[in-house]
Design a protein around this motif. Sequence first.
Motif, short mmCIF file in Angstrom:
data_model
loop_
_atom_site.label_atom_id
_atom_site.label_comp_id
_atom_site.label_asym_id
_atom_site.label_seq_id
_atom_site.Cartn_x
_atom_site.Cartn_y
_atom_site.Cartn_z
N GLU A 1 36.42 -25.60 -7.79
CA GLU A 1 35.44 -26.44 -8.49
C GLU A 1 34.31 -26.86 -7.54
N ASN A 2 33.75 -25.87 -6.86
CA ASN A 2 32.64 -26.10 -5.91
C ASN A 2 33.02 -27.11 -4.83
N GLY A 3 34.31 -27.07 -4.42
CA GLY A 3 34.75 -27.94 -3.34
C GLY A 3 35.22 -29.31 -3.79
N LEU A 4 34.96 -29.68 -5.05
CA LEU A 4 35.40 -31.00 -5.53
C LEU A 4 36.91 -31.05 -5.65
N GLY A 5 37.54 -29.86 -5.73
CA GLY A 5 38.99 -29.80 -5.86
C GLY A 5 39.73 -29.87 -4.53
N GLY A 6 39.01 -29.99 -3.43
CA GLY A 6 39.65 -30.13 -2.12
C GLY A 6 39.14 -29.13 -1.11
N THR A 7 39.68 -29.21 0.10
CA THR A 7 39.29 -28.29 1.16
C THR A 7 39.95 -26.93 0.90
N GLY A 8 39.60 -25.96 1.71
CA GLY A 8 40.12 -24.61 1.50
C GLY A 8 39.22 -23.81 0.59
N THR A 9 38.10 -24.40 0.20
CA THR A 9 37.15 -23.71 -0.67
C THR A 9 36.40 -22.62 0.11
N ARG A 10 35.87 -21.66 -0.62
CA ARG A 10 34.99 -20.66 0.00
C ARG A 10 33.81 -20.40 -0.92
N LEU A 11 32.69 -20.04 -0.34
CA LEU A 11 31.47 -19.81 -1.10
C LEU A 11 31.55 -18.51 -1.90
N THR A 12 30.87 -18.52 -3.06
CA THR A 12 30.82 -17.31 -3.91
C THR A 12 29.36 -17.08 -4.34
N ILE A 13 28.44 -17.24 -3.38
CA ILE A 13 27.01 -17.21 -3.72
C ILE A 13 26.42 -15.80 -3.80
N ALA A 14 27.13 -14.83 -3.27
CA ALA A 14 26.64 -13.44 -3.35
C ALA A 14 27.06 -12.87 -4.70
N ASN A 15 26.40 -13.34 -5.74
CA ASN A 15 26.77 -12.94 -7.11
C ASN A 15 25.55 -12.38 -7.84
N PRO A 16 25.74 -11.72 -8.97
CA PRO A 16 24.62 -11.08 -9.67
C PRO A 16 23.49 -12.03 -10.07
N LEU A 17 23.83 -13.27 -10.50
CA LEU A 17 22.80 -14.21 -10.93
C LEU A 17 21.85 -14.55 -9.77
N THR A 18 22.42 -14.97 -8.64
CA THR A 18 21.60 -15.38 -7.51
C THR A 18 20.82 -14.19 -6.96
N GLN A 19 21.45 -13.02 -6.92
CA GLN A 19 20.75 -11.83 -6.43
C GLN A 19 19.53 -11.52 -7.31
N LYS A 20 19.73 -11.57 -8.63
CA LYS A 20 18.63 -11.29 -9.56
C LYS A 20 17.48 -12.30 -9.34
N HIS A 21 17.85 -13.57 -9.16
CA HIS A 21 16.85 -14.62 -9.00
C HIS A 21 16.07 -14.45 -7.69
N TRP A 22 16.78 -14.19 -6.61
CA TRP A 22 16.11 -14.03 -5.31
C TRP A 22 15.24 -12.77 -5.29
N GLU A 23 15.70 -11.72 -5.96
CA GLU A 23 14.87 -10.51 -6.06
C GLU A 23 13.57 -10.81 -6.79
N ALA A 24 13.67 -11.61 -7.86
CA ALA A 24 12.46 -11.98 -8.62
C ALA A 24 11.52 -12.81 -7.75
N LEU A 25 12.06 -13.79 -7.00
CA LEU A 25 11.22 -14.62 -6.13
C LEU A 25 10.51 -13.76 -5.08
N ALA A 26 11.23 -12.81 -4.50
CA ALA A 26 10.63 -11.94 -3.48
C ALA A 26 9.52 -11.08 -4.09
N ARG A 27 9.75 -10.60 -5.29
CA ARG A 27 8.73 -9.79 -5.97
C ARG A 27 7.50 -10.64 -6.29
N TRP A 28 7.73 -11.85 -6.80
CA TRP A 28 6.63 -12.73 -7.17
C TRP A 28 5.86 -13.24 -5.95
#
Length: 442
Positions: free
Chosen positions: A218-245
């Motif tokens: 739950e984005n770390g709210l559930g305790g320690t031992g969390t890991r990031l999952t930011i390399a996902n299709p949504l963020t990639q699509k968004h960053w690609e659009a920002l770079a293009r723009w």
Amino acid sequence: MVHSSRRGALKALLGSALLTALAQPAAAQTQIQWWHAMSGPLGEKLEKVAADFNATQGAYKIVPVYKGTYPETMTGAIAAFRAKQHPAIVQVFEVGTATMMSAKGAIYPTYKLMADAGEPFDPKAYLPAVTGYYTDTAGNMLSFPFNSSTPILYVNKDLFRKAGLDPETPPKTWPEMEAAALKVQAAGVPCGFTTQWPSWVNLENLSAWHNVPVGTLENGLGGTGTRLTIANPLTQKHWEALARWQKTKIFDYGGRQSKADPKFFSGECAMSIGSSAARAGILANSKFELGYGMMPYWPDVPGAPQNSIIGGATLWVLTGRPEAEYKGVAKFFGYLSRPEVQAWWHQNTGYLPITQAAYDLSRTQGFYEKNPGTDVSIRQMTLKAPTANSKGLRFGNFLQIRDVIEEELEATLAGQKSAQAALAAAEARGNEQLRAFEKANP
């Protein structure tokens, strides 16, 4: 009849007694230092809140002390605590929450402070979308939510009119943002839009707004031992659009934190996505008619938009101060919770009202009717019931993780790395920071 010489002696004695009485200090006023990170128009309003509280009673004096940016204020308070020269209250931004929670023995939790001082305190009176970020797993409020904000879309209505766009209908989706940017550019405006706080807007809130996790547990709210999952299709699509723009200034990067503000203030960019609390600064530094909208969303993501998450800061109470100060801090927190105080703060800054009563009061006062769009932040925060992906974030070393994310985004915008490679690197480097935090805080 009193003899004149005796009369003179009596007069002198009374005069001496009066002077002695005047020389005696009144009951000592307890001074309470409040370290904060607000400058400019917001700093002035914070000073007024403190002065207004001080005027309501004579026993305590809140003394606001500006200590620089949010990171500088937090690190300065930690160093001062170690040296036993710390304040009773320190304003810490939301990414410092896990760090403050891990500082065992240094924090006097708000719920305990209020109970010990016998001050009325009902956690249910506060908006759940705000308090969830700052409570422990048992639901106890650890810090006092003073200034909570969420990113919204700001529009220069004058430039929209110039481009033939409807100033009352801001773009709702990212494709609409692109189309509006192209129109204002065709009308001679150099840049379509910019953003404040790059990671907060273009990753953290982007994810919550589309109901996509930033990390496990739950984005770390559930305790320690969390890991990031930011390399996902949504963020990639968004960053690609920002770079293009970025190549044609449909989007123009202005730097970290609020360094992009001058691009919007000056009319160089027709739109900006930034903190709801940026409103005070925009109104103070620009001459155009200001419009408001919700954050854009990608329309091909099922269920979007969801709800945004907060930023801003809370007030943490540090241990090791005289007992009298804590009674004053509790009184101050009670004062800050008053509907009329919260409504004034919300209406004059753009920060969210932290209680339902303050929101209701603002509405009955006609504030939203007179100032259309100023309730966008609240509507956006409460658009849908929060999910595990949109309640908030609590990651250790998140200040350092944000730096990593923004460094990788900057590499993408500069054409040095693909969005996919940058996000993979940010995720790996961020997870190293999470493991380091866990090691330091077993």
